[in-house]
Design a protein around this motif. Structure first.
Motif, PDB file in Angstrom:
ATOM      1  N   GLY A 242       0.820  -1.198   0.000  1.00 38.20           N
ATOM      2  CA  GLY A 242       0.000   0.000   0.000  1.00 38.20           C
ATOM      3  C   GLY A 242       0.857   1.253   0.000  1.00 38.20           C
ATOM      4  N   GLU A 243       1.952   1.220   0.751  1.00 39.24           N
ATOM      5  CA  GLU A 243       2.885   2.343   0.787  1.00 39.24           C
ATOM      6  C   GLU A 243       3.538   2.549  -0.581  1.00 39.24           C
ATOM      7  OE1 GLU A 243       5.162   5.090   3.481  1.00 39.24           O
ATOM      8  OE2 GLU A 243       3.301   3.971   3.680  1.00 39.24           O
ATOM      9  N   ILE A 244       3.902   1.451  -1.231  1.00 43.35           N
ATOM     10  CA  ILE A 244       4.484   1.537  -2.579  1.00 43.35           C
ATOM     11  C   ILE A 244       3.445   2.088  -3.556  1.00 43.35           C
ATOM     12  CG2 ILE A 244       5.387   0.158  -4.501  1.00 43.35           C
ATOM     13  CD1 ILE A 244       6.599  -1.721  -2.339  1.00 43.35           C
ATOM     14  N   GLY A 245       2.205   1.676  -3.384  1.00 39.54           N
ATOM     15  CA  GLY A 245       1.129   2.189  -4.235  1.00 39.54           C
ATOM     16  C   GLY A 245       0.965   3.692  -4.111  1.00 39.54           C
ATOM     17  N   THR A 246       1.132   4.203  -2.895  1.00 39.31           N
ATOM     18  CA  THR A 246       1.058   5.650  -2.681  1.00 39.31           C
ATOM     19  C   THR A 246       2.245   6.359  -3.318  1.00 39.31           C
ATOM     20  OG1 THR A 246      -0.115   5.326  -0.585  1.00 39.31           O
ATOM     21  CG2 THR A 246       0.954   7.456  -0.919  1.00 39.31           C
ATOM     22  N   ASP A 250       0.297   7.187  -6.694  1.00 37.47           N
ATOM     23  CA  ASP A 250      -0.560   8.219  -6.100  1.00 37.47           C
ATOM     24  C   ASP A 250      -1.874   7.659  -5.585  1.00 37.47           C
ATOM     25  OD1 ASP A 250       1.280  10.284  -6.627  1.00 37.47           O
ATOM     26  OD2 ASP A 250       0.561  10.444  -8.699  1.00 37.47           O
ATOM     27  N   LEU A 251      -1.846   6.424  -5.126  1.00 38.49           N
ATOM     28  CA  LEU A 251      -3.030   5.818  -4.508  1.00 38.49           C
ATOM     29  C   LEU A 251      -3.143   6.296  -3.065  1.00 38.49           C
ATOM     30  CD1 LEU A 251      -2.599   2.191  -5.887  1.00 38.49           C
ATOM     31  CD2 LEU A 251      -4.379   3.824  -6.546  1.00 38.49           C
ATOM     32  N   PRO A 252      -4.344   6.331  -2.498  1.00 41.62           N
ATOM     33  CA  PRO A 252      -4.495   6.748  -1.098  1.00 41.62           C
ATOM     34  C   PRO A 252      -3.676   5.847  -0.181  1.00 41.62           C
ATOM     35  CG  PRO A 252      -6.630   6.619  -2.198  1.00 41.62           C
ATOM     36  CD  PRO A 252      -5.633   5.993  -3.128  1.00 41.62           C
ATOM     37  N   PRO A 253      -3.091   6.407   0.868  1.00 40.90           N
ATOM     38  CA  PRO A 253      -2.301   5.581   1.789  1.00 40.90           C
ATOM     39  C   PRO A 253      -3.174   4.558   2.494  1.00 40.90           C
ATOM     40  CG  PRO A 253      -2.660   7.768   2.703  1.00 40.90           C
ATOM     41  CD  PRO A 253      -3.143   7.809   1.282  1.00 40.90           C
ATOM     42  N   PRO A 254      -2.599   3.422   2.906  1.00 40.35           N
ATOM     43  CA  PRO A 254      -3.379   2.395   3.606  1.00 40.35           C
ATOM     44  C   PRO A 254      -4.016   2.964   4.866  1.00 40.35           C
ATOM     45  CG  PRO A 254      -1.179   1.590   3.041  1.00 40.35           C
ATOM     46  CD  PRO A 254      -1.178   3.052   2.765  1.00 40.35           C
ATOM     47  N   ARG A 255      -5.290   2.656   5.074  1.00 42.54           N
ATOM     48  CA  ARG A 255      -5.984   3.175   6.253  1.00 42.54           C
ATOM     49  C   ARG A 255      -5.361   2.666   7.540  1.00 42.54           C
ATOM     50  NH1 ARG A 255     -12.114   1.772   5.125  1.00 42.54           N
ATOM     51  NH2 ARG A 255     -11.090  -0.045   4.211  1.00 42.54           N
ATOM     52  N   ALA A 256      -4.882   1.417   7.518  1.00 39.30           N
ATOM     53  CA  ALA A 256      -4.313   0.833   8.739  1.00 39.30           C
ATOM     54  C   ALA A 256      -3.084   1.594   9.197  1.00 39.30           C
ATOM     55  CB  ALA A 256      -3.944  -0.636   8.502  1.00 39.30           C
ATOM     56  N   LEU A 263       3.021  -1.056   9.966  1.00 32.67           N
ATOM     57  CA  LEU A 263       3.892  -0.832   8.815  1.00 32.67           C
ATOM     58  C   LEU A 263       5.283  -0.444   9.284  1.00 32.67           C
ATOM     59  CD1 LEU A 263       4.460  -0.585   5.839  1.00 32.67           C
ATOM     60  CD2 LEU A 263       3.486   1.703   5.881  1.00 32.67           C
ATOM     61  N   GLN A 264       5.356   0.414  10.293  1.00 29.55           N
ATOM     62  CA  GLN A 264       6.659   0.828  10.799  1.00 29.55           C
ATOM     63  C   GLN A 264       7.424  -0.371  11.354  1.00 29.55           C
ATOM     64  OE1 GLN A 264       6.459   3.935  13.706  1.00 29.55           O
ATOM     65  NE2 GLN A 264       8.635   3.897  14.164  1.00 29.55           N
TER      66      GLN A 264
END
Length: 296
Positions: A242-246, A250-256, A263-264
């Motif tokens: 999801g982070e790579i997608g952002t 330019d996809l919305p960041p993962p809600r989680a 993620l960290q």
């Protein structure tokens, strides 16, 4: 340097730290000359005690403050990563080889992780430890160089990993590509996914490709492999994608990512560090390219 050669490591380290403090006071910019001086000092410190750790930490911090790379000079990281790799300290080498991001460091990381994986056991897991952090840093060149070297080693050791004897050409001759691009279909789904993920991220920066089209390609690719369960479907892996997608699409960041630090923690483990921190991960941006390095 004479202090180190004479075995006076503590005094030599103190003098080296003083040298960095002088650089700080002069507000001197980090460059090739200072890199050469620091790498020579680091190589002379030796492995005993905490002197080298102190020297490395101070050097990286100064190069980050007075250079153009927020995580420290890539050349300095590459030297340190190679040094630890030769000493078989894989845990210490891993984050420096990733932070370096050069083609040479990526190949060294591939050699190291292949050895670390007991010469090909769980290849998808160990290949991901190189590809995903490089993509999270926006470094397609390093991701490709890493995976190419890792696959070469794996196929040489385990030819049966290939699902088909010949690679699939995905950019046929006569297309806009300078040379044909080959993809190896393997019996390991994660390896197939990583090859496609790298190429999809590369297309995202191609001005001839519509943003919406490449976004849909990324979403379909991730959805297809996550539906099969396995490693790619794990929560930490999903959030990294999801982070790579952002970053690339330019996809919305993962809600989680806004609600917890999973993620960290996953990123820390991929980079060889410890989980920690209580806030959400910082917004990622593409690092400036290293001088003299271009995509093939």
């Amino acid at each position: 340097m004479e202090l180190f050669k004479a075995g006076h490591l503590g005094s030599g380290t103190d003098l080296s730290q003083f040298l960095i403090e002088v650089y700080e006071l002069k507000d001197e910019k980090f460059g090739e000359e200072s890199r050469a001086r620091l790498t020579q000092l680091i190589s002379l410190v030796g492995t005993e005690g905490t002197w080298r750790k102190t020297m490395i930490g101070g050097s990286i911090a100064w190069s980050a403050k007075h250079g153009i790379y927020a995580t420290g000079d890539p050349g300095l990281h590459g030297f340190i990563g190679e040094l630890f790799y030769k000493e078989q300290d894989f845990v210490a080498a891993e984050p420096h080889l990733i932070a370096s991001g050069s083609r040479e460091s990526a190949k060294t990381l591939a050699n190291m992780l292949f050895t670390w994986s007991r010469n090909g056991a769980e290849p998808g897991t160990y290949a991901s430890k190189g590809v995903i952090p490089y993509l999270l840093r926006g470094n397609i060149l390093a991701a490709r160089a890493f995976l190419s070297q890792f696959l070469s080693l794996l196929i040489g050791a385990r030819p049966s990993v290939l699902a088909t004897p010949s690679p699939v050409v995905i950019n046929p001759a006569g297309s806009e590509a300078a040379s044909p691009d080959e993809l190896y279909l393997t019996t390991e789904p994660v390896l197939n996914f990583l090859q496609l993920a790298i190429r999809t991220c590369q297309r995202a920066k191609n001005p001839g490709v519509q943003a919406k089209q490449v976004q849909e390609m990324w979403v379909r690719l991730c959805g297809s492999y996550q539906s099969r369960r396995g490693l790619v479907a794990q929560p930490g892996y999903r959030e990294a994608l999801g982070e790579i997608g952002t970053l690339f699409f330019d996809l919305p960041p993962p809600r989680a990512a806004a609600n917890n630090n999973a993620l960290q923690d996953m990123m820390s483990s991929f980079l060889g560090g410890k989980p920690g921190g209580s806030g959400g991960p910082p917004k990622r941006t593409l690092d400036p390219p290293m001088q003299g390095i271009t995509l093939d």
